[in-house]
Write an enzyme that holds these catalytic residues in place. Sequence first.
Site, PDB file in Angstrom:
ATOM      1  N   HIS A   1       0.947  -1.283   0.059  1.00 21.68           N
ATOM      2  CA  HIS A   1       0.124   0.039   0.071  1.00 21.68           C
ATOM      3  C   HIS A   1       0.810   1.295   0.033  1.00 21.68           C
ATOM      4  O   HIS A   1       2.000   1.190   0.639  1.00 21.68           O
ATOM      5  CB  HIS A   1      -0.811  -0.083   1.291  1.00 21.68           C
TER       6      HIS A   1
ATOM      7  N   GLU B   1       1.229   3.960   2.025  1.00 22.13           N
ATOM      8  CA  GLU B   1       1.425   4.256   3.047  1.00 22.13           C
ATOM      9  C   GLU B   1       2.644   3.622   3.369  1.00 22.13           C
ATOM     10  O   GLU B   1       3.725   3.901   3.994  1.00 22.13           O
ATOM     11  CB  GLU B   1       0.203   4.219   4.139  1.00 22.13           C
TER      12      GLU B   1
ATOM     13  N   CYS C   1      -6.274   2.001   5.811  1.00 18.12           N
ATOM     14  CA  CYS C   1      -6.743   0.633   6.202  1.00 18.12           C
ATOM     15  C   CYS C   1      -6.237   0.181   7.612  1.00 18.12           C
ATOM     16  O   CYS C   1      -5.256   0.904   7.997  1.00 18.12           O
ATOM     17  CB  CYS C   1      -6.462  -0.419   5.241  1.00 18.12           C
TER      18      CYS C   1
ATOM     19  N   CYS D   1      -2.470  -0.143   7.472  1.00 18.90           N
ATOM     20  CA  CYS D   1      -1.488   1.092   7.421  1.00 18.90           C
ATOM     21  C   CYS D   1      -1.837   1.970   8.578  1.00 18.90           C
ATOM     22  O   CYS D   1      -0.845   2.503   8.843  1.00 18.90           O
ATOM     23  CB  CYS D   1      -2.024   1.903   5.999  1.00 18.90           C
TER      24      CYS D   1
END
Length: 153
Positions: free
Chosen positions: A57, A59, A87, A90
């Site tokens: 992801h 992040e 999410c 993260c």
Amino acid sequence: MINKLAINNMDCALMAAKEAMQLGEVPVGAAIINYLDGSIVSFSGNRVEADSDPTAHAEILAIRKAAGILNTPRLNMCDIYVTLEPCAMCAKAISLARLRRLYFGAEDPKGGAIYNGPKIFSHSGCNHYPEIYSGISEIISSRLLRDFFKLRR
């Protein structure tokens, strides 16, 4: 109240999200900013498909890069800008990295974990939680996601 600096920093995350979209990734971008001098430490877009990695992801990738560049696992001198509400994975990484502030664009009612879902920072087991600012460039962030998924259907 959000200042112009926050919007300019979010532009870096939006650029990364647009680059991710061009690669066929869900258009989410993140940027890590050193708040002491205003410099961009790292940025990334999603790379889940490109890297065949479910944890790639934006992040996570931006945090990994920043920690490597600054040679520290604690990024307490930094803020993170993300185009979409993080999410659970993260959000926990943001906590572990000790980021000072989280700025994000669009809320994510399905997968978000800040204001939606598990609300990671409200758990007693969360040792650090950043100041949170939402809605920065929300319309642009939402439009990118909506356009991406419209093309997929």
